[in-house]
Design a protein around this motif. Sequence first.
Motif, short mmCIF file in Angstrom:
data_model
loop_
_atom_site.label_atom_id
_atom_site.label_comp_id
_atom_site.label_asym_id
_atom_site.label_seq_id
_atom_site.Cartn_x
_atom_site.Cartn_y
_atom_site.Cartn_z
N TYR A 33 13.44 -29.22 16.83
CA TYR A 33 13.11 -29.25 15.41
C TYR A 33 11.86 -30.08 15.11
N GLY A 34 10.93 -30.07 16.05
CA GLY A 34 9.62 -30.67 15.80
C GLY A 34 9.66 -32.16 15.52
N ASN A 35 10.51 -32.87 16.23
CA ASN A 35 10.60 -34.33 16.10
C ASN A 35 11.04 -34.76 14.70
N ARG A 36 11.86 -33.94 14.06
CA ARG A 36 12.38 -34.27 12.73
C ARG A 36 13.69 -35.03 12.93
N ILE A 37 13.59 -36.35 13.07
CA ILE A 37 14.73 -37.20 13.40
C ILE A 37 15.48 -37.56 12.12
N GLN A 38 16.75 -37.18 12.06
CA GLN A 38 17.56 -37.42 10.87
C GLN A 38 18.88 -38.09 11.27
N ASP A 39 19.03 -39.38 10.94
CA ASP A 39 20.31 -40.09 11.04
C ASP A 39 20.92 -40.08 12.44
N THR A 40 20.08 -40.08 13.46
CA THR A 40 20.61 -40.13 14.83
C THR A 40 20.15 -41.38 15.57
N LEU A 52 17.79 -32.92 20.62
CA LEU A 52 17.63 -31.61 19.98
C LEU A 52 16.67 -31.69 18.79
N GLN A 53 16.82 -32.74 18.00
CA GLN A 53 15.92 -32.90 16.85
C GLN A 53 14.47 -33.06 17.29
N ASP A 56 20.43 -46.65 21.70
CA ASP A 56 20.26 -46.88 20.25
C ASP A 56 20.21 -45.58 19.46
N ALA A 57 21.01 -44.60 19.89
CA ALA A 57 20.95 -43.29 19.21
C ALA A 57 22.15 -42.44 19.58
#
Length: 207
Positions: free
Chosen positions: A169-176, A164-165, A156-157
Motif C-alpha cells: 500500500y505504498g508505505n501508507r502506515i496506519q496504526d501498526t 503489507l502496508q 515496535d510494530a
Amino acid sequence: MADGPPSSSTTPAAARHCGSPGRTERLLQDITALDAAVDRMALDDRAPIHPARVIRTARSVFPRDTVLGVDVGALAQHIGGAFPFFRVYRPRSVITPSSFYGMGFAAAAPPAARLVHPRRPALCFAGDGSFQMVMNIVPMAAQYGLAVTWCVLNDDALGSIRDLQEHTYGNRIQDTEFPFQPDSPAWPRHAARTANASTTRPPYLTP
C-alpha cells in the motif's frame, strides 16, 4: 524415497518427481547451504540484534525435548517458526496458530505445556504485538509456578501487517507502529532486555 525408475503403478507426474536423478543429493546440498546462511545471520553482531542470533542461541541452550511455541508475527512466525532456524527433534513438540493468525495463542500456551509435560522446558517466540495480546499470562504462570521462557522479538510494530502496508500500500502506515511499549522485562523475577549480540547467552536464555 530412493532415486530410480518409477513403478508401473506410479502416476506420470509422480513418476517424474520420484525419478529425478540426484534429487536427494540436491536437497541435502540445499539444506546445507541454507543452514550455512542462517549461521552467518546468527554470527552478525550488529545492533539491533538479528533475530536469528537469538533463535540459534536458544536452540543451543534448550534440550531437544523442549516444547516450542511460535506465535504470529513477522519475526516470530516467519523466522522462529521457519526451517531451519530452530530445529525440532520430537513429534508433537510445537504449538502454533499456523495460518489462522490467532495472535497471542502460542504465547499463552506454554504454561499449559508445562502442566502436561512438567519435566520438559517450554519456550515461546512471540512478537511484541502478539505478546501484548496475552500479557496477563505472565502473573498466572508465576502464580502456579509454571516456568516458561518467552523470547519477545520486538520490532515496535505489528510487523507482518506493517510490512503489507509498506510494500503493498505504498508505505501508507496506519496504526501498526508502537510509539510506547510496556516494560515487560521488568515484570518477572528473571528477565532482561538485550539489543546487543554479546548478551544472548544465559542467564537471558535459560530453560
